[in-house]
Design an enzyme around this catalytic site. Sequence first.
Site: not given
Ligand code: 5GP
Length: 130
Positions: A105, A109
């Site tokens: 995303v 975060h």
């Molecule tokens: P990244 O791989 O970008 O560090 O982590 C993205 C995180 O966002 C993942 O742990 C995934 O489960 C979480 N995520 C993706 N879509 C959503 C959503 O719609 N709601 C929530 N609460 N988390 C999400």
Amino acid sequence: MPYAYDDQNIFAKILRGEIPNKTVMETEHSLAFHDIAPQAPQHVLVIPKGAYVTFDHFAAEATEAEITDYIRTIGEVARRMGVTPDAGDGYRMLSNAGQDGHQEVPHLHVHIFAGSFLGRMIDVPGHGDG
Ligand code: 5GP
């Protein structure tokens, strides 16, 4: 090249209220909510409300007020989760950036993982025991 922020990413939609979330804490500049697919017994995401793609982007361009708010919110969320080592059993913070960091995303975060032993720090294929 400067960062281009995609305002259609899922966290931008959460911030606009277009997608629901389970909020843990909200401040003027930050939002913390439960990850939809937890990878530990406790898994909370903390995001700034501003349009920042990665931590380095945020560090370079956020205001002092945003930075202070975000850092304090991350600490307070860990405290509210009951996992700070002075009161609980500890936690791990992680922030993925870009392709090699496996960022899915493109809105900054920090993940906070807790609730059980979290194993080794990192597992990189071809390095260490990975
Ligand atoms: P990244 O791989 O970008 O560090 O982590 C993205 C995180 O966002 C993942 O742990 C995934 O489960 C979480 N995520 C993706 N879509 C959503 C959503 O719609 N709601 C929530 N609460 N988390 C999400």
